[in-house]
Write a protein that holds these residues in place. Structure first.
Motif, PDB file in Angstrom:
ATOM      1  N   ALA A 117      43.890  44.042  30.377  1.00 18.54           N
ATOM      2  CA  ALA A 117      43.451  44.226  31.690  1.00 18.54           C
ATOM      3  C   ALA A 117      41.961  44.615  31.748  1.00 18.54           C
ATOM      4  N   GLU A 118      41.534  45.520  30.862  1.00 20.13           N
ATOM      5  CA  GLU A 118      40.112  45.656  31.014  1.00 20.13           C
ATOM      6  C   GLU A 118      39.104  44.726  30.998  1.00 20.13           C
ATOM      7  N   VAL A 119      39.655  43.678  29.990  1.00 22.14           N
ATOM      8  CA  VAL A 119      38.890  42.557  29.697  1.00 22.14           C
ATOM      9  C   VAL A 119      38.999  41.606  31.154  1.00 22.14           C
ATOM     10  N   ARG A 120      40.087  41.617  31.660  1.00 21.38           N
ATOM     11  CA  ARG A 120      40.463  40.742  32.940  1.00 21.38           C
ATOM     12  C   ARG A 120      39.323  41.268  34.071  1.00 21.38           C
ATOM     13  N   ALA A 121      39.435  42.678  34.022  1.00 24.00           N
ATOM     14  CA  ALA A 121      38.541  43.365  35.220  1.00 24.00           C
ATOM     15  C   ALA A 121      36.984  42.994  34.900  1.00 24.00           C
ATOM     16  N   ALA A 122      36.580  43.049  33.589  1.00 22.35           N
ATOM     17  CA  ALA A 122      35.102  43.119  33.305  1.00 22.35           C
ATOM     18  C   ALA A 122      34.736  41.465  33.768  1.00 22.35           C
ATOM     19  N   SER A 123      35.537  40.634  33.185  1.00 20.38           N
ATOM     20  CA  SER A 123      35.351  39.171  33.382  1.00 20.38           C
ATOM     21  C   SER A 123      35.260  38.754  34.671  1.00 20.38           C
ATOM     22  N   LEU A 124      36.164  39.034  35.623  1.00 17.55           N
ATOM     23  CA  LEU A 124      36.115  38.810  36.951  1.00 17.55           C
ATOM     24  C   LEU A 124      34.830  39.295  37.625  1.00 17.55           C
ATOM     25  N   ALA A 125      34.408  40.725  37.460  1.00 18.54           N
ATOM     26  CA  ALA A 125      33.431  40.979  37.680  1.00 18.54           C
ATOM     27  C   ALA A 125      31.948  40.264  37.343  1.00 18.54           C
ATOM     28  N   ASP A 126      31.886  40.042  36.268  1.00 18.46           N
ATOM     29  CA  ASP A 126      30.744  39.164  35.922  1.00 18.46           C
ATOM     30  C   ASP A 126      30.735  37.852  36.593  1.00 18.46           C
ATOM     31  N   LEU A 127      31.988  37.254  36.603  1.00 18.69           N
ATOM     32  CA  LEU A 127      32.121  35.794  37.182  1.00 18.69           C
ATOM     33  C   LEU A 127      31.751  35.778  38.689  1.00 18.69           C
ATOM     34  N   ARG A 128      32.106  36.769  39.345  1.00 21.35           N
ATOM     35  CA  ARG A 128      31.719  36.934  40.615  1.00 21.35           C
ATOM     36  C   ARG A 128      30.601  37.091  40.956  1.00 21.35           C
ATOM     37  N   ALA A 129      29.595  37.877  40.060  1.00 17.76           N
ATOM     38  CA  ALA A 129      28.328  38.114  40.266  1.00 17.76           C
ATOM     39  C   ALA A 129      27.406  36.823  39.657  1.00 17.76           C
ATOM     40  N   ALA A 130      27.956  36.358  38.689  1.00 24.04           N
ATOM     41  CA  ALA A 130      27.130  34.836  38.087  1.00 24.04           C
ATOM     42  C   ALA A 130      27.280  33.831  39.317  1.00 24.04           C
ATOM     43  N   HIS A 131      28.521  33.768  39.916  1.00 24.78           N
ATOM     44  CA  HIS A 131      28.514  32.841  41.080  1.00 24.78           C
ATOM     45  C   HIS A 131      27.676  33.351  42.155  1.00 24.78           C
ATOM     46  N   ALA A 132      27.696  34.401  42.529  1.00 21.65           N
ATOM     47  CA  ALA A 132      26.761  34.932  43.521  1.00 21.65           C
ATOM     48  C   ALA A 132      25.072  34.625  43.455  1.00 21.65           C
ATOM     49  N   ARG A 133      24.683  34.716  42.156  1.00 25.25           N
ATOM     50  CA  ARG A 133      23.354  34.603  41.858  1.00 25.25           C
ATOM     51  C   ARG A 133      22.991  33.088  42.131  1.00 25.25           C
ATOM     52  N   ASN A 134      23.909  32.272  41.647  1.00 24.21           N
ATOM     53  CA  ASN A 134      23.624  30.742  41.761  1.00 24.21           C
ATOM     54  C   ASN A 134      22.324  30.277  41.413  1.00 24.21           C
ATOM     55  N   THR A 135      22.054  30.621  39.973  1.00 26.08           N
ATOM     56  CA  THR A 135      20.691  30.217  39.504  1.00 26.08           C
ATOM     57  C   THR A 135      20.635  29.128  38.807  1.00 26.08           C
ATOM     58  N   THR A 136      19.369  28.546  38.548  1.00 24.70           N
ATOM     59  CA  THR A 136      19.421  27.282  37.933  1.00 24.70           C
ATOM     60  C   THR A 136      19.192  27.301  36.369  1.00 24.70           C
ATOM     61  N   PRO A 137      19.959  26.973  35.576  1.00 25.13           N
ATOM     62  CA  PRO A 137      19.900  27.491  34.114  1.00 25.13           C
ATOM     63  C   PRO A 137      18.872  26.505  33.575  1.00 25.13           C
TER      64      PRO A 137
END
Length: 454
Positions: A117-137
């Motif tokens: 559960a703690e890994v799911r929560a951290a993964s989701l938080a990071d994924l949402r933040a990454a998608h929100a930043r929408n940076t060009t790698p």
């Protein structure tokens, strides 16, 4: 004047054809099957198929490199179904991912439900933040971070890709790898985190041949079906030189030296660096740059096991732990139960090696894989390895860097200017699935066969 070395002596025989196809792998066979008697396909090996071949060890069968068929184009599907008929069976891929935080289904980003559960929560938080930043790698490491966030990268994407590519991820290109990445929406990721129902990743509709018992098995069934529709397939013919000016390709076979003269087209499915090096009138600087194109070879260690078949393995498992040499284990009887005797099963361990590094000796590699198999606890009570063999595919994976892409593009353009058409996965120095390879080859041959319009 030609370099005298490959052309110093006259050929033992000369053969003329409208279209000459170099390489009898999937691309060459697909193009040759459409062109019929207008083409000759030359192949260095003693049987066709390239990487799409299946080897037998006693009564065990192993694909040299595991493939599933995924149809993205209706014409390819129709052609393959016409070739294989009922032999082609549905085989939806069931892949698993072994991580330091547990096992879940592949792709991991769509199957977070298998993680704590703690890994799911951290993964989701990071994924949402990454998608929100929408940076060009700017490189592959940044691409992974922007797509999946820090938690999933540290858990799976970084350790797995370090094993797969054996190079710093920051030195690899941000483009070229999209075939290996499923980038779902946040909604899809959230659904996969809450549900124990397997998510559908890319290529969820797979197919694999299952012929009747008694004959050849594995994905080579497809290669042989295509080869059966190539009227002129010359095996054990190694290309030694290409002269675009005289439209001549010289080969060496057990019967001697043959010059093949093509009146219209020459297609090369050979690896792009090999084509460039064999071809007269390519600048030496370009030859040298092509020799240096980065790639990995794949060492596939086949283990024939006697004992009860393991349960719930899936078709293959990815391994992130870096104390075992293989990136994944492939369970052959999950694709076709008749790939091994009833009292046994076969597993294929895939080990990538950078081509610029010395090749590990087969015995050493088998010993390393057996230690790794013991480490992950694969062999249960009553199971023992009764035979092993190593299959080497070189090149196995093209390594994508910005400089490599520029070199490959320049080489492809130069060959085209000389009347040589690169085709196929290694001919164009890229990644493509079996379906994509056949689609491109069928399409090229169909254009070549179409009547001219005025």
């Amino acid at each position: 004047m030609l370099d005298p070395s490959p052309w110093a002596d006259p050929a033992d025989r000369e053969v003329e054809t409208e279209v000459l196809i170099l390489g009898g792998g999937l691309a060459g066979l697909a193009a040759g099957s459409v062109l019929g008697d207008r083409a000759i396909v030359v192949e260095a090996a003693d049987r066709p198929g390239g990487l799409v071949r299946t080897e037998r060890i006693g009564n065990y069968w192993f694909d040299r490199v595991i493939h599933l068929l995924y149809f993205s184009h209706p014409d390819v599907e129709a052609r393959v179904r016409a070739l294989l008929g009922d032999v082609l069976r549905p085989c939806p891929p069931d892949a698993r991912v072994e991580t330091a935080q547990g096992t879940t289904r592949f792709p991991v980003q769509l199957n977070l439900h298998g993680l704590p559960a703690e890994v799911r929560a951290a993964s989701l938080a990071d994924l949402r933040a990454a998608h929100a930043r929408n940076t060009t790698p700017g490189n592959y490491e940044e691409l992974l971070l922007s797509a999946f966030g820090r938690t999933l990268c540290e858990l799976f994407f970084f350790p797995y890709n370090r094993k797969l590519w054996r190079r710093p991820l920051g030195t690899l290109s941000a483009s070229g790898f999209h075939w290996n990445l499923t980038r779902p929406s946040v909604t899809e990721i959230e659904r996969g985190a809450d549900s124990a129902r397997p998510a559908q990743g890319y290529n969820a509709r797979g197919w694999y041949p299952r012929p009747a018992p008694g004959g050849r098995r594995g994905m080579e069934v497809l290669s042989q079906a295509l080869a059966d529709h190539v009227p002129s397939l010359r095996l054990r013919h190694t290309v030694t030189a290409i002269d675009p000016t005289s439209r001549t390709v010289r080969t060496r076979s057990p019967e001697g030296v043959t010059d093949f003269r093509f009146t219209h087209d020459c297609v090369s499915t050979l690896p792009l660096p090999a084509t460039v090096e064999l071809c007269h009138r390519v600048p030496e600087a370009l030859v040298e740059r092509c020799r240096a194109l980065p790639r990995n070879r794949v060492r596939s260690v086949a283990l024939a096991v006697r004992g009860p078949r393991p349960r719930d393995t899936g078709h293959w498992r990815y391994y992130t732990r870096e104390d075992v040499p293989f990136t994944r284990l492939v369970f052959m009887t999950e694709f076709d139960p008749d790939m091994a005797p009833a009292d046994g099963w076969g597993v294929l361990a895939e080990v990538p090696e950078p081509s610029e590094e010395p090749r590990a000796a087969d015995d050493t590699l088998v010993a390393d894989v057996l230690r790794g198999v013991g480490t992950v606890g694969l062999l249960g009570p009553g199971s023992r390895v009764v035979a092993s063999r190593v299959f080497t595919s070189d090149p196995g994976y093209v390594v994508f860097t910005d400089e490599a892409r520029r070199t490959a593009d320049e080489a492809t353009r130069h060959l085209a200017s000389l009347g040589i058409t690169p085709l196929g996965r290694y001919g164009t120095w890229t990644y493509s699935s079996m379906s994509q390879v056949m689609e491109e080859a069928f399409a090229w041959a169909a254009r070549r066969s179409a009547p001219a319009t005025t």
